[in-house]
Scaffold this motif. Sequence first.
Motif, short mmCIF file in Angstrom:
data_model
loop_
_atom_site.label_atom_id
_atom_site.label_comp_id
_atom_site.label_asym_id
_atom_site.label_seq_id
_atom_site.Cartn_x
_atom_site.Cartn_y
_atom_site.Cartn_z
N UNK A 74 1.81 8.40 -1.68
CA UNK A 74 0.92 7.43 -1.05
C UNK A 74 1.38 6.14 -3.13
N UNK A 75 1.86 7.19 -4.38
CA UNK A 75 2.30 6.84 -5.34
C UNK A 75 3.87 5.32 -5.07
N UNK A 76 4.03 6.50 -4.10
CA UNK A 76 6.17 5.59 -3.84
C UNK A 76 5.03 4.00 -3.01
N UNK A 77 3.73 4.65 -2.05
CA UNK A 77 4.35 2.77 -1.28
C UNK A 77 3.48 2.15 -2.43
N UNK A 78 2.57 2.55 -3.61
CA UNK A 78 2.30 1.54 -4.09
C UNK A 78 3.84 0.87 -5.06
N UNK A 79 4.82 1.83 -5.12
CA UNK A 79 6.28 0.89 -6.38
C UNK A 79 6.24 0.21 -4.76
N UNK A 106 14.30 0.90 -6.48
CA UNK A 106 14.86 0.07 -6.61
C UNK A 106 16.15 0.12 -5.91
N UNK A 107 16.72 -1.18 -6.30
CA UNK A 107 17.75 -1.73 -4.79
C UNK A 107 17.38 -2.11 -4.05
N UNK A 108 18.22 -2.08 -2.65
CA UNK A 108 17.14 -2.35 -1.43
C UNK A 108 15.47 -1.27 -1.49
N UNK A 109 15.98 -0.72 -1.45
CA UNK A 109 15.11 0.67 -0.59
C UNK A 109 13.94 0.68 -2.38
N UNK A 110 14.05 -0.88 -3.11
CA UNK A 110 12.71 -1.13 -3.80
C UNK A 110 12.03 -2.07 -2.96
N UNK A 111 13.24 -2.77 -2.20
CA UNK A 111 12.28 -4.15 -1.42
C UNK A 111 10.96 -3.53 -0.33
N UNK A 163 10.56 -7.56 3.55
CA UNK A 163 10.28 -7.91 1.79
C UNK A 163 9.26 -9.15 2.86
N UNK A 164 8.39 -8.91 1.67
CA UNK A 164 7.46 -9.46 1.39
C UNK A 164 6.44 -10.40 2.41
N UNK A 165 6.51 -9.42 3.55
CA UNK A 165 6.37 -10.38 5.29
C UNK A 165 5.24 -8.80 5.57
N UNK A 166 6.20 -7.76 5.65
CA UNK A 166 6.32 -6.78 6.66
C UNK A 166 6.33 -4.97 5.70
N UNK A 168 6.63 -2.59 0.95
CA UNK A 168 6.36 -3.64 2.54
C UNK A 168 7.20 -2.65 3.32
N UNK A 169 7.12 -2.79 4.27
CA UNK A 169 7.85 -1.43 5.51
C UNK A 169 9.24 -1.76 5.40
N UNK A 170 9.31 -2.64 5.99
CA UNK A 170 10.85 -3.53 6.58
C UNK A 170 11.91 -4.55 6.41
#
Length: 432
Positions: free
Chosen positions: A417-422, A354-359, A429-432, A425-427
Amino acid sequence: MTKSTSELNPRTKHYEFAGPFGALFVTLSVPITIYTLFFACSESSGGCPPPLSSIPTTFSQAVTTLDWWKSLWDAQAFLLYIAWFAYTVVAWFVLPGDWVEGTTMRNGKKLKYKINAFSTFLLTLGIAFGVIVRFGPSSFTYIYDHWVGLITASVIFATAQALVVYFASFQGEKLLALGGNSGNFIYDFFIGRELNPAIGSFDIKSFNELRPGLILWTLIDISMACEQATRRGGTLTDSMWLVLFFQIWYVADGLYNEPAILTTMDITTDGFGFMLSIGDLAWVPFVYSLQARYLAFNHIELGYAFSALVFAVHGLGYYIFRTANAEKNNFRNGRNPKNLQFIVTESGSKLITSGWWGLSRHPNYLGDLLMALGYSMATGANTPITYFYPIYFAVLLVHRQMRDDENCEKKYGKDWIKYKKLVPYRIVPYVY
């Protein structure tokens, strides 16, 4: 039971950078690129860029003439660079600083690091501004006048340093980088064989990360501003003021928050070899200062409206960069003032969701990219060359994100794998 040296240092079986060939390519291309950025954007070459029709002839005449090759060497600049590096080493030893523990290494030990980079920075700025106030801006234009010679000095020193730490890694029982023990000289020299080369308590890698190159970047910017001020009768353009403020603030922020680097991939995972040595000592100061060097001989006034836009882009980037890093550092140090959500892996590690690291998985990289764009926007739109930095930086950060994801997948397995589902986005948000 204590692991043996061979167990702690398994042979590297997976190559990065396309293996020895890619490592050799980067080893050769990095110095060439640093020189090319000067010759493609300088007064002596005829502009930024010089007229395209003149490039083939000029290039052919240059590389086939012995005098041109001799012009890359500047004995005075070389001695000055050695003196600068020595000064930063002496400052590390002399200036007081707290000793902070790093992360636990795979041998179960924790190294201690002396934290005084910000003190070194303040001392250096004090000396620089004292010289400028006493003798005037023209007294601080040496870096602009001896640019190529200083590049050569930094490349030679970085290469020599990488060779020394490579051969020293075979002496005694050293903890090697998991990615730098392939047995191939070219690859291991480039990627870094020893994880934490040191002379006593003096850690070579963390020292190089923050002191000689990063602080030199600010001195270069100041020298470029002095060159512009000398030509303009003592005044600076609004574009130069923006670049000075942005980049000196960025360096000051990094040095003030010095302990934060102790959890980065450069410190915890990568060995110290040519890649980090040339990056810290040559690439950072002489490539990252491209905008200031361009403005030294191109006096661009942006006006209030565009200056405000540039400031807003950079300000947004810095806000994201600093608040995201603050979330991460607080969480890693056992504090969670924002009540961030997280998952617990089988190994006991916690991953923020969550927070920035959730985006996104690397929101700090997004902040870095926006700041880099702000630097280049300050130079206007007259040349694409000054936008090299954000373009290169985007490639660098995407590559680093891919490396980090690969390492985390190996470390956390199905939890990753579970974390990537949550956090998909890599860098961006909503783009990449």
